[in-house]
Design a protein around this motif. Structure first.
Motif, mmCIF file in Angstrom:
data_model
loop_
_atom_site.group_PDB
_atom_site.id
_atom_site.type_symbol
_atom_site.label_atom_id
_atom_site.label_comp_id
_atom_site.label_asym_id
_atom_site.label_seq_id
_atom_site.Cartn_x
_atom_site.Cartn_y
_atom_site.Cartn_z
ATOM 1 N N GLN A 109 -10.513 37.520 76.878
ATOM 2 C CA GLN A 109 -11.905 37.743 77.265
ATOM 3 C C GLN A 109 -12.023 37.856 78.779
ATOM 4 O O GLN A 109 -11.204 37.331 79.527
ATOM 5 C CB GLN A 109 -12.822 36.655 76.703
ATOM 6 N N ARG A 110 -13.060 38.540 79.226
ATOM 7 C CA ARG A 110 -13.173 38.896 80.641
ATOM 8 C C ARG A 110 -13.435 37.694 81.544
ATOM 9 O O ARG A 110 -13.371 37.806 82.773
ATOM 10 C CB ARG A 110 -14.239 39.971 80.835
ATOM 11 N N HIS A 111 -13.710 36.541 81.002
ATOM 12 C CA HIS A 111 -13.890 35.337 81.817
ATOM 13 C C HIS A 111 -13.444 34.119 81.011
ATOM 14 O O HIS A 111 -13.379 34.167 79.783
ATOM 15 C CB HIS A 111 -15.346 35.188 82.256
ATOM 16 N N ASN A 112 -13.118 33.031 81.708
ATOM 17 C CA ASN A 112 -12.671 31.824 81.020
ATOM 18 C C ASN A 112 -13.746 30.744 80.990
ATOM 19 O O ASN A 112 -13.493 29.608 80.575
ATOM 20 C CB ASN A 112 -11.391 31.265 81.665
ATOM 21 N N ARG A 113 -14.941 31.094 81.414
ATOM 22 C CA ARG A 113 -16.023 30.111 81.459
ATOM 23 C C ARG A 113 -16.309 29.536 80.075
ATOM 24 O O ARG A 113 -16.560 28.338 79.922
ATOM 25 C CB ARG A 113 -17.285 30.755 82.046
ATOM 26 N N GLU A 114 -16.263 30.402 79.038
ATOM 27 C CA GLU A 114 -16.572 29.911 77.695
ATOM 28 C C GLU A 114 -15.510 28.921 77.207
ATOM 29 O O GLU A 114 -15.837 27.956 76.497
ATOM 30 C CB GLU A 114 -16.727 31.067 76.710
ATOM 31 N N LEU A 115 -14.257 29.122 77.589
ATOM 32 C CA LEU A 115 -13.224 28.169 77.191
ATOM 33 C C LEU A 115 -13.417 26.817 77.883
ATOM 34 O O LEU A 115 -13.185 25.765 77.275
ATOM 35 C CB LEU A 115 -11.834 28.723 77.499
ATOM 36 N N GLU A 116 -13.835 26.851 79.135
ATOM 37 C CA GLU A 116 -14.129 25.600 79.836
ATOM 38 C C GLU A 116 -15.296 24.885 79.161
ATOM 39 O O GLU A 116 -15.284 23.654 79.018
ATOM 40 C CB GLU A 116 -14.441 25.866 81.306
ATOM 41 N N CYS A 117 -16.287 25.655 78.742
ATOM 42 C CA CYS A 117 -17.418 25.058 78.024
ATOM 43 C C CYS A 117 -16.967 24.470 76.692
ATOM 44 O O CYS A 117 -17.402 23.382 76.298
ATOM 45 C CB CYS A 117 -18.507 26.106 77.791
ATOM 46 N N ALA A 118 -16.083 25.179 75.998
ATOM 47 C CA ALA A 118 -15.565 24.680 74.720
ATOM 48 C C ALA A 118 -14.856 23.343 74.911
ATOM 49 O O ALA A 118 -15.020 22.416 74.102
ATOM 50 C CB ALA A 118 -14.630 25.709 74.100
ATOM 51 N N LYS A 119 -14.074 23.234 75.983
ATOM 52 C CA LYS A 119 -13.377 21.978 76.264
ATOM 53 C C LYS A 119 -14.386 20.846 76.501
ATOM 54 O O LYS A 119 -14.196 19.723 76.014
ATOM 55 C CB LYS A 119 -12.480 22.135 77.493
ATOM 56 N N ASN A 120 -15.459 21.151 77.220
ATOM 57 C CA ASN A 120 -16.469 20.137 77.508
ATOM 58 C C ASN A 120 -17.216 19.711 76.250
ATOM 59 O O ASN A 120 -17.526 18.528 76.068
ATOM 60 C CB ASN A 120 -17.456 20.658 78.552
#
Length: 222
Positions: free
Chosen positions: A37-48
């Motif tokens: 995906q074009r950014h990793n922000r959603e994965l960081e949110c998933a971790k949180n």
């Protein structure tokens, strides 16, 4: 305790599914995907979100990017919201088929009884893999193509938001304590949500219709 695998993107819908699964007494085993995906922000949110729910294990699967979508190819611009039901360039080919397949294998390994996926056929962007027909078809695959299925102990694909509007989803998640402040819905992945892509607009409209304040920040809002 019964176990459930939850497809966790870090977005509003999947986080609601986490809250629903918890409310139904499941031990949570979220699974997320790095699919180019074009950014990793959603994965960081998933971790949180996973940390918030205190899960035993949060699995993140690395997948090869095959392109073909504005979400995986930075040469394809993410469009602003149009409001039609045409399949948009943000559709990722076969994404939910691949995600559910990985989740299914994981569910068999850990002995899970259910897989939760946050698809909706009401407020969505025209994606073919968010429809009841798709969920029903994949359940048939589960029943016929797994050891659990042929032994009569099939794993249930649960899509609790499938017939809910975004506002109804938000009301449900708020009631169950879903941490929406930890989530993102923006396709562009900036520090602040753009407020104009399909996903942002549907989210903003949902919060407005639900009469609940969205706690994340936007570059633009309704």
């Amino acid at each position: 305790m019964k176990k459930a695998v939850v497809l966790l993107s870090g977005g509003l819908d999947s986080t609601t599914c986490m809250a629903v699964a918890k409310s139904e007494g499941y031990e949570l085993y979220p699974i997320s995907f790095d699919y180019g995906q074009r950014h990793n922000r959603e994965l960081e949110c998933a971790k949180n979100v996973a940390k918030y729910f205190g899960v035993k294990q949060h699995k993140i699967i690395k997948m090869e990017n095959v392109g073909g979508s504005a979400l995986t190819d930075k040469n394809i611009d993410v469009p602003d919201y149009k409001g039609d039901n045409e399949i948009p360039v943000t559709y990722v080919p076969a994404r939910n088929i691949l995600f559910l397949s990985y989740a299914l294998g994981y569910a068999e390994v850990i002995g899970a009884e259910a897989i939760f996926i946050g698809v909706s056929a009401v407020d969505y962007s025209g994606y073919p893999d968010c429809r009841p027909e798709f969920i029903k078809a994949f359940q048939k695959v589960v029943d016929e193509g797994t050891a659990a299925g042929v032994k009569g102990k099939s794993i249930e694909i649960k899509a609790p938001l499938i017939y809910l509007s975004k506002a109804e989803t938000i009301k449900l998640g708020t009631k169950l304590g879903a941490p929406y402040e930890l989530t993102t819905s923006c396709y562009k992945g900036g520090e602040k949500a753009c407020g104009v892509c399909d996903s942002c607009v549907l989210r903003l409209k949902g919060f407005e219709e639900a009469g609940i304040k969205d706690k994340i920040e936007y570059e633009r809002s309704l």
